[in-house]
Design a protein around this motif. Structure first.
Motif, PDB file in Angstrom:
ATOM      1  N   GLU A   1       0.834  -1.199   0.000  1.00 43.39           N
ATOM      2  CA  GLU A   1       0.000   0.000   0.000  1.00 43.39           C
ATOM      3  C   GLU A   1       0.871   1.252   0.000  1.00 43.39           C
ATOM      4  O   GLU A   1       1.755   1.412   0.840  1.00 43.39           O
ATOM      5  CB  GLU A   1      -0.918  -0.010   1.236  1.00 43.39           C
ATOM      6  CG  GLU A   1      -1.943   1.119   1.237  1.00 43.39           C
ATOM      7  CD  GLU A   1      -2.903   1.024   2.411  1.00 43.39           C
ATOM      8  OE1 GLU A   1      -3.679   1.975   2.606  1.00 43.39           O
ATOM      9  OE2 GLU A   1      -2.862  -0.005   3.119  1.00 43.39           O
ATOM     10  N   GLY A   2       0.612   2.119  -0.966  1.00 47.28           N
ATOM     11  CA  GLY A   2       1.395   3.355  -1.088  1.00 47.28           C
ATOM     12  C   GLY A   2       2.740   3.163  -1.727  1.00 47.28           C
ATOM     13  O   GLY A   2       3.561   4.086  -1.741  1.00 47.28           O
TER      14      GLY A   2
ATOM     15  N   VAL B   1       2.532   5.572  -6.404  1.00 53.20           N
ATOM     16  CA  VAL B   1       1.529   6.640  -6.324  1.00 53.20           C
ATOM     17  C   VAL B   1       1.522   7.427  -7.617  1.00 53.20           C
ATOM     18  O   VAL B   1       2.586   7.825  -8.125  1.00 53.20           O
ATOM     19  CB  VAL B   1       1.833   7.578  -5.138  1.00 53.20           C
ATOM     20  CG1 VAL B   1       0.782   8.676  -5.030  1.00 53.20           C
ATOM     21  CG2 VAL B   1       1.929   6.785  -3.846  1.00 53.20           C
ATOM     22  N   SER B   2       0.334   7.669  -8.188  1.00 51.75           N
ATOM     23  CA  SER B   2       0.229   8.460  -9.416  1.00 51.75           C
ATOM     24  C   SER B   2       0.561   9.917  -9.115  1.00 51.75           C
ATOM     25  O   SER B   2       0.087  10.487  -8.136  1.00 51.75           O
ATOM     26  CB  SER B   2      -1.191   8.359  -9.991  1.00 51.75           C
ATOM     27  OG  SER B   2      -1.470   7.021 -10.377  1.00 51.75           O
ATOM     28  N   VAL B   3       1.387  10.517  -9.989  1.00 50.62           N
ATOM     29  CA  VAL B   3       1.808  11.899  -9.794  1.00 50.62           C
ATOM     30  C   VAL B   3       1.812  12.634 -11.131  1.00 50.62           C
ATOM     31  O   VAL B   3       1.868  12.023 -12.199  1.00 50.62           O
ATOM     32  CB  VAL B   3       3.220  11.990  -9.162  1.00 50.62           C
ATOM     33  CG1 VAL B   3       3.226  11.415  -7.761  1.00 50.62           C
ATOM     34  CG2 VAL B   3       4.241  11.270 -10.042  1.00 50.62           C
TER      35      VAL B   3
ATOM     36  N   LYS C   1       4.048   7.383 -12.285  1.00 49.24           N
ATOM     37  CA  LYS C   1       3.913   6.899 -10.913  1.00 49.24           C
ATOM     38  C   LYS C   1       5.224   7.117 -10.175  1.00 49.24           C
ATOM     39  O   LYS C   1       6.292   7.036 -10.762  1.00 49.24           O
ATOM     40  CB  LYS C   1       3.546   5.406 -10.898  1.00 49.24           C
ATOM     41  CG  LYS C   1       2.138   5.102 -11.379  1.00 49.24           C
ATOM     42  CD  LYS C   1       1.832   3.622 -11.253  1.00 49.24           C
ATOM     43  CE  LYS C   1       0.389   3.324 -11.682  1.00 49.24           C
ATOM     44  NZ  LYS C   1       0.065   1.882 -11.568  1.00 49.24           N
TER      45      LYS C   1
ATOM     46  N   GLU D   1       8.158   3.444   1.832  1.00 49.13           N
ATOM     47  CA  GLU D   1       7.073   2.511   2.153  1.00 49.13           C
ATOM     48  C   GLU D   1       7.569   1.071   2.084  1.00 49.13           C
ATOM     49  O   GLU D   1       7.141   0.218   2.855  1.00 49.13           O
ATOM     50  CB  GLU D   1       5.903   2.713   1.190  1.00 49.13           C
ATOM     51  CG  GLU D   1       5.160   4.017   1.373  1.00 49.13           C
ATOM     52  CD  GLU D   1       4.502   4.106   2.738  1.00 49.13           C
ATOM     53  OE1 GLU D   1       4.028   3.065   3.237  1.00 49.13           O
ATOM     54  OE2 GLU D   1       4.465   5.210   3.317  1.00 49.13           O
TER      55      GLU D   1
END
Length: 806
Positions: free
Chosen positions: A16-17, A20-22, A221, A227
């Motif tokens: 999870e995480g 991440v889309s940026v 991404k 993480e």
């Protein structure tokens, strides 16, 4: 198993995480104005107020190409690629982002197995593509995408033309990329490679997911290494240990099977997640890499384990790429100019006799200006730029796939930094000037890295590959010539080749040949089982042999040898010297198991030394450079240089087609030659919007292979041009000036059924005249033999040949 599992886990939804889309443009707007504090010991430059990103081009060739254009199998849509890159670079420039694009220019012997596996994967996809085309006659699905032939060279030229910093690595691709990133304070790296995950770059973005959207944003991404370490409860040093234990080019998986069995690690498509978690738990119990002896004992039980040295080397390799590792192992302060002059690159010489045979006796060669190619004067560049503008005067620039047309404002304006004459020629941004640095590689030797205009040395790569085959095979290949000599290379030549290689201004093969006498030839888009012509690499074998002869001054070696015979210094029965170069080339009998040794073949005239070709400033030197290029391509004829017959920007095309037509075995059919020429003179060749809307009713396997044959010829012509000192300016070599795979295929289909060439040229007589003139120049002096067209399937049907127009 394998280090790739680390990247797979990083991308997986279970972390999870982790991805991440940026929007890179939004990140650029948030870049602070703060600069890093100056530290004289650490040699890291201030970041500034631009978002600085470095891209590993090898991870996103398809994205830089512009996506999965439907014709990629047909030879490449080069004008659409240039249009896409123009829009991308314009959006990035307006978004306050600075890019540096790095290509893999190494010939890493330790990664030979990885390269062979990559070629096997490409061969498998090519087989599926051609099978699909043979059965469906439609473009293949994008899942089988393979880089069009000559893509890397085309990308380097296009990015250089657009003013983007382009570089090629020399010794260790991954270490040089991350070192450049850290040396120049880049904010992030775009790639998709587990080794970069182990290096923990400042920010790690996905190159594979890079896209320019309809609304003009640049999205991708971001991989969150924090993480990863948080979820697995490991430190970054322990991630380096994990990367080493997963198996890599230094310590293969096959050596670690007992450890995998002990930890319960399994092999399978869906096992990456569980394997990474189990391995992380195990690594968490191990000592720190700072106590390497204890770490080795904890993993293997005894310090004398045969895998211990590989393990140490592997862990250290990843540690050297981390922030702390780079700062610890980066080079000491720059040496003085006096010290630099002492550290000139020395060429290998086998013995004193070879040294005497190889020395350049022309004393005036030592007085030449070796700061760059003599052909690249300011006047020549300005003239070439004007010629390029004339050749592309009718090109059409439009929005791309619905992209906001506002991005195209001022794309060709004189005040645009992207389109200024100097940036389009140099391809180096203003902030890229610096000095040569080096970082420790996996072997303990220093890896050269260009970060500016200073000259640098090349480290001598090992010439023994781990895949060199059996001893009998080696002996068989080494018996090609008993009088082979190890050539020496002038330090000036090697220095210039190194500099141009690192700046992306030269075919990487040049430096590979000069420094290792070895080249690797990748698999191409060709049917290995049902060929209507020889293997493509075999067709260009004689061309490569001539290039090797030019690079190693074979004519001069044999001239000196003959003189020594005449003077009595050598016995009459001593054979003339040969130069051997190893070629890694795929065949059914030799699927990259060992290198084929080929003998260089001299040109049929007294070609000057390489120093004279590269650095000679006189008019005669200029003429000999061009003659050497044309001789390599079987094109040393009067009409080929007559611009009334062959426009300068089509010279590469004419030479490649003439080389193909000059082969002993007929390869091309009459209408196929006409199709190449007719499509090159089609004004829609430079209209990406037209080409996007163009529909191919049928795609043929032969057409696909003809395009691959031609584009490999372009690749070889670019190699010959660089080897001869760039007599033809690079802007006149760009493939988008004379070829488009989709338009060629469309024209080929029309020419196969047209009554005459006027119909193929859409009834434009002036176009027919240009085609006829260029064909005359191409076929001048040749005993032309066209390949026969196969008989139609039905006896009563007329043969296609009856429709051909001479």
């Amino acid at each position: 198993m394998g280090v790739g599992d680390l990247q797979t886990f990083l991308e997986s939804p279970s972390l999870e995480g982790g991805a991440v889309s940026v929007d890179l443009l939004k990140i650029a707007r948030n870049v602070t104005q703060r600069q890093q504090p100056h530290n004289t010991n650490r040699k890291i430059r201030p970041i500034g107020n631009k978002l600085k990103l470095i891209i590993d081009a090898e991870n996103c060739l398809d994205r830089l190409y512009g996506g999965y254009f439907s014709d990629w199998a047909c030879g490449g849509q080069w004008n659409r690629m240039v249009q896409f890159l123009s829009l991308l670079t314009r959006a990035i420039e307006r978004g306050n982002i600075e890019l540096a694009v790095v290509f893999n220019g190494t010939i890493e012997q330790c990664r030979m197995n990885e390269w062979v596996a990559e070629q096997a994967n490409i061969r498998q996809r090519v087989g599926m593509v051609l099978k699909h085309i043979n059965t469906k006659a439609t473009p293949p699905p994008k899942i089988w995408w393979a880089p069009p032939t000559c893509l890397r060279s085309a990308l380097r030229m296009a990015l250089r033309h657009l003013g983007v910093t382009v570089m090629c690595t020399m010794d260790d691709h991954h270490q040089e990329v991350i070192a450049y990133c850290r040396e120049y304070g880049f904010h992030g790296l775009l790639a998709d490679d587990a080794e970069y995950a182990a290096f923990d770059p400042p920010r790690y973005f996905s190159a594979e997911n890079l896209k320019l959207t309809y609304k003009g944003s640049v999205e991708t991404k971001e991989y969150m290494i924090s993480e990863l370490t948080k979820t697995l409860k490991v430190t970054q040093e322990q991630v380096c240990i994990m990367a080493a234990l997963l198996g890599n080019f230094l310590l293969p998986e096959s050596d670690l099977q007992d450890l995998y069995k002990k930890l319960g690690l399994t092999k399978g498509e869906n096992s990456a997640e569980s394997n990474i978690k189990k391995l992380a738990e195990y690594v968490g119990t191990l000592p720190s890499p700072s106590n390497m002896d204890a770490l080795v004992v904890a993993v293997f039980g005894i310090p004398e384990d045969k895998r211990a040295s590989k393990f140490r080397q592997s862990v250290q390799y990843y540690l050297n790429g981390t922030a702390s590792g780079f700062l610890k192992y980066c080079t000491p302060p720059t040496k003085s100019k006096k010290d630099k002059n002492k550290a000139q690159p020395q060429a290998p010489v086998s013995n004193e006799k070879d040294a005497a045979n190889n020395v350049n006796v022309k004393t005036d060669d030592h007085d030449l200006d070796t700061s760059g190619f003599a052909s690249e004067t300011t006047e020549q560049e300005q003239e070439t730029l004007q010629n390029y503008k004339q050749a592309t005067a009718h090109s059409v620039v439009t929005s791309f796939d619905g992209l906001d047309v506002n991005l195209l404002k001022n794309i060709n304006s004189d005040d645009s930094p992207l389109s200024s004459d100097s940036s389009r020629f140099n391809g180096i941004s203003n902030g890229s000037v610096g000095s040569v640095k080096s970082i420790p590689g996996s072997s303990g030797q220093r890896v050269n890295l260009l970060v500016g205009n200073s000259s640098s040395n090349t480290s001598e790569n090992s010439k023994n590959s781990p895949n060199s085959g059996s001893g009998s095979q080696k002996a068989q290949k080494q018996s090609v010539s008993n009088n082979a000599v190890t050539p020496s290379v002038s330090p000036d030549v090697l220095r210039t080749a190194s500099l141009r290689h690192q700046k992306g201004l030269m075919a990487p093969t040049i430096l590979h040949v000069l420094s290792t006498q070895e080249v690797r030839l990748p698999c191409l888009m060709e049917d290995e089982g049902n060929r209507e012509f020889p293997p493509i690499h075999d067709i260009y074998g004689p061309l490569r042999k001539r290039v090797y002869a030019v690079l190693f001054n074979l004519h001069h070696l044999r001239y000196v040898h003959a003189k020594k015979k005449e003077s009595g210094e050598l016995p009459e029965n001593v054979p003339q010297p040969d130069i051997l170069v190893k070629e890694w080339i795929y065949s059914r009998s030799n699927p990259y198991q060992y290198a084929e040794e080929v003998k260089a073949e001299p040109l049929p005239w007294a070609v000057p030394t390489l120093q004279r070709l590269w650095f000679g400033p006189s008019v005669d030197d200029k003429r000999r450079r061009m003659r050497a290029l044309l001789s390599c391509l079987n094109s040393d004829t009067p009409l080929i240089l007559n611009t009334a017959y062959v426009p300068q920007h089509m010279l590469i095309m004419a030479c490649v087609l003439r080389y193909i037509m000059s082969q002993d075995r007929p390869i091309m059919r009459r209408h196929e030659l006409d199709a190449f020429l007719c499509h090159a003179f089609n004004p829609n060749l430079m209209n990406p919007q037209y080409l996007q809307e163009l529909t191919l009713n049928v795609v043929t396997s032969r057409g696909v292979q003809l395009a691959a044959l031609f584009m490999e010829g372009v690749e070889m012509a670019l190699l010959a041009n660089d080897a001869c000192g760039a007599p033809l300016p690079w802007l006149m070599c760009c493939p988008w000036l004379y070829f488009d795979g989709k338009l060629f295929h469309y024209t080929l289909t029309r020419s196969a059924h047209a009554k005459n060439i006027l119909e193929v040229c859409e009834n434009y007589i002036e176009r027919v005249v240009k085609v006829e003139r260029m064909r005359k120049a191409i076929l001048e002096g040749l005993d032309v033999k066209f390949a026969k067209v196969p008989l139609p399937p039905f006896a009563g049907e007329k043969s296609r040949e009856s429709f051909k127009f001479n």
